[in-house]
Design a protein around this motif. Structure first.
Motif, short mmCIF file in Angstrom:
data_model
loop_
_atom_site.label_atom_id
_atom_site.label_comp_id
_atom_site.label_asym_id
_atom_site.label_seq_id
_atom_site.Cartn_x
_atom_site.Cartn_y
_atom_site.Cartn_z
N LEU A 294 0.83 -1.20 0.00
CA LEU A 294 0.00 0.00 0.00
C LEU A 294 0.86 1.26 0.00
O LEU A 294 0.59 2.21 -0.74
N SER A 295 1.91 1.26 0.81
CA SER A 295 2.80 2.43 0.84
C SER A 295 3.51 2.62 -0.49
O SER A 295 3.74 3.75 -0.93
N VAL A 296 3.81 1.52 -1.18
CA VAL A 296 4.51 1.59 -2.47
C VAL A 296 3.60 2.16 -3.56
O VAL A 296 4.01 3.04 -4.31
N ILE A 297 2.37 1.67 -3.65
CA ILE A 297 1.50 2.13 -4.73
C ILE A 297 1.12 3.60 -4.57
O ILE A 297 0.87 4.31 -5.56
N VAL A 298 1.10 4.08 -3.32
CA VAL A 298 0.80 5.50 -3.09
C VAL A 298 2.04 6.35 -3.33
O VAL A 298 1.97 7.40 -3.98
N SER A 299 3.19 5.91 -2.84
CA SER A 299 4.43 6.68 -2.99
C SER A 299 4.83 6.83 -4.44
O SER A 299 5.35 7.88 -4.85
N THR A 300 4.61 5.78 -5.25
CA THR A 300 4.97 5.84 -6.66
C THR A 300 3.87 6.45 -7.52
O THR A 300 4.01 6.52 -8.74
N ALA A 301 2.77 6.90 -6.89
CA ALA A 301 1.65 7.55 -7.58
C ALA A 301 1.01 6.62 -8.62
O ALA A 301 0.52 7.08 -9.65
N ASN A 302 1.01 5.32 -8.32
CA ASN A 302 0.34 4.38 -9.21
C ASN A 302 -1.14 4.21 -8.89
O ASN A 302 -1.90 3.76 -9.75
N HIS A 303 -1.55 4.54 -7.66
CA HIS A 303 -2.94 4.36 -7.26
C HIS A 303 -3.34 5.41 -6.23
O HIS A 303 -2.50 5.92 -5.48
N PHE A 304 -4.65 5.68 -6.20
CA PHE A 304 -5.25 6.45 -5.12
C PHE A 304 -5.56 5.49 -3.96
O PHE A 304 -5.59 4.27 -4.13
N TRP A 305 -5.85 6.08 -2.79
CA TRP A 305 -6.30 5.27 -1.66
C TRP A 305 -7.53 4.44 -2.03
O TRP A 305 -7.64 3.27 -1.67
N LEU A 306 -8.47 5.09 -2.72
CA LEU A 306 -9.74 4.41 -3.03
C LEU A 306 -9.55 3.25 -4.00
O LEU A 306 -10.38 2.34 -4.04
N ASP A 307 -8.49 3.26 -4.79
CA ASP A 307 -8.19 2.09 -5.62
C ASP A 307 -7.90 0.88 -4.74
O ASP A 307 -8.30 -0.25 -5.05
N ALA A 308 -7.19 1.14 -3.63
CA ALA A 308 -6.88 0.05 -2.69
C ALA A 308 -8.15 -0.48 -2.05
O ALA A 308 -8.32 -1.69 -1.87
#
Length: 316
Positions: free
Chosen positions: A253-267
């Motif tokens: 979760l920290s990776v997908i947010v830090s790399t701007a690959n996903h929003f929180w709501l995608d998770a």
């Protein structure tokens, strides 16, 4: 002198006749368990249903070639469908604006600050790029192999959870194309793969020509990593391994947010898909995937009734 005659106690002759004509509890007609309990008599239809139910609760040992073919074909179909979805850039950008505005309204729109903060530490963000590109597949395949070898009785149900989760995600990709934060027009996010000239996303660089750039909702990085984490947590024996299982989706979760690959709501969307996957497997196998026997040889004990001689009730 004549041959001696065998004297039987009173009632024995009647019991013998009952045993041979099937009217008594003879061993030839009524199977017994070691404790003396008798199995419940079932109609043919009930016996078939019981057999099907037992097979669902104690699945057969998976076959390696079949499972390899199934995984290969499934991933090919997943890639084909995912990348064949019309990108619809204008709609994907519009959806990204909706999600970003909703997160602002909920007070959770902190992805941009995290993206810029982590991007300032070059070694960390580069490592996250490679993490995003590799572990998503390596860990998932590793958990599948571990299930196949160490928990064959639970493999089919757990694999079903993963397949259903991914199938629902494909519907989401098609119905809700979404630009990831780093591709959002005017979002101010940093595309860390492009900036640091690393490979870490099929939607950046050369990979953008062969992959759908707007298949971001739901996040299968979260769906798959949480499936792996829960599987490890519930089935592993060593405490430190179980803790690593729980940490894996959190780090992802920290990776997908830090790399701007996903929003929180995608998770959140990925977790919803996974929950539906677990429910689907629960309906198919009549129990939760991790509660099935570890090996196919372990069977559920048959339903028992109390023998008549154990009944202490006195007739009125």
């Amino acid at each position: 002198m004549g041959e001696p005659t065998e004297k039987k106690p009173a009632g024995a002759e009647h019991a013998d006749r009952a045993t041979h004509d099937g009217s008594g509890p003879g061993t030839e007609h009524t199977p017994r368990t070691p404790a003396g309990a008798t199995r419940v008599a079932q109609s043919p239809a009930a016996a078939v249903r019981s057999r099907v139910r037992e097979q669902r609760r104690t699945p057969r040992r998976p076959h390696l070639l079949f499972e390899l073919a199934l995984i290969g074909i499934s991933y090919w179909l997943y890639s084909l469908v995912r990348n064949a979805v019309p990108e619809q850039a204008a709609i994907a950008q519009k959806h990204a604006t909706w999600v970003w505005d909703l997160e602002h309204a909920l007070g959770i729109a902190v992805e941009r600050s995290i993206n810029h903060g982590v991007n300032s530490v070059t070694w960390l963000i580069v490592g996250m790029n490679y993490y995003y590109a590799t572990l998503h597949f390596i860990v998932t395949i590793g958990v599948l192999v571990w299930l196949y070898r160490s928990h064959p009785g639970r493999y089919a149900a757990s694999r079903t959870v993963l397949f259903v989760t991914t199938g629902i995600a494909l519907v989401g990709f098609y119905c809700f194309p979404l630009a990831p934060p780093r591709l959002m027009t005017g979002g101010g996010f940093v595309d860390t793969v492009t900036l640091h000239q690393t490979w870490g996303s099929l939607a950046s660089g050369a990979g953008a020509h062969v992959s759908n750039q707007y298949a971001a909702m739901p996040s299968m990085h979260i769906g798959w990593s949480t499936w792996c984490g829960l599987t490890i947590f519930f089935l592993a024996r060593r405490t430190w391994v179980r803790l690593l299982g729980l940490a894996y989706p959190v780090v992802t979760l920290s990776v997908i947010v830090s790399t701007a690959n996903h929003f929180w709501l995608d998770a959140v969307g990925g977790l919803i898909c996974l929950a539906v996957g677990f429910l689907a497997a629960r309906l198919i196998y009549h129990t939760w995937a991790f509660r099935l026997p570890r090996t196919p040889g372990e069977r559920v004990e048959p339903e028992l009734t109390v023998p008549t001689q154990w009944d202490t009730r006195v007739d009125a």
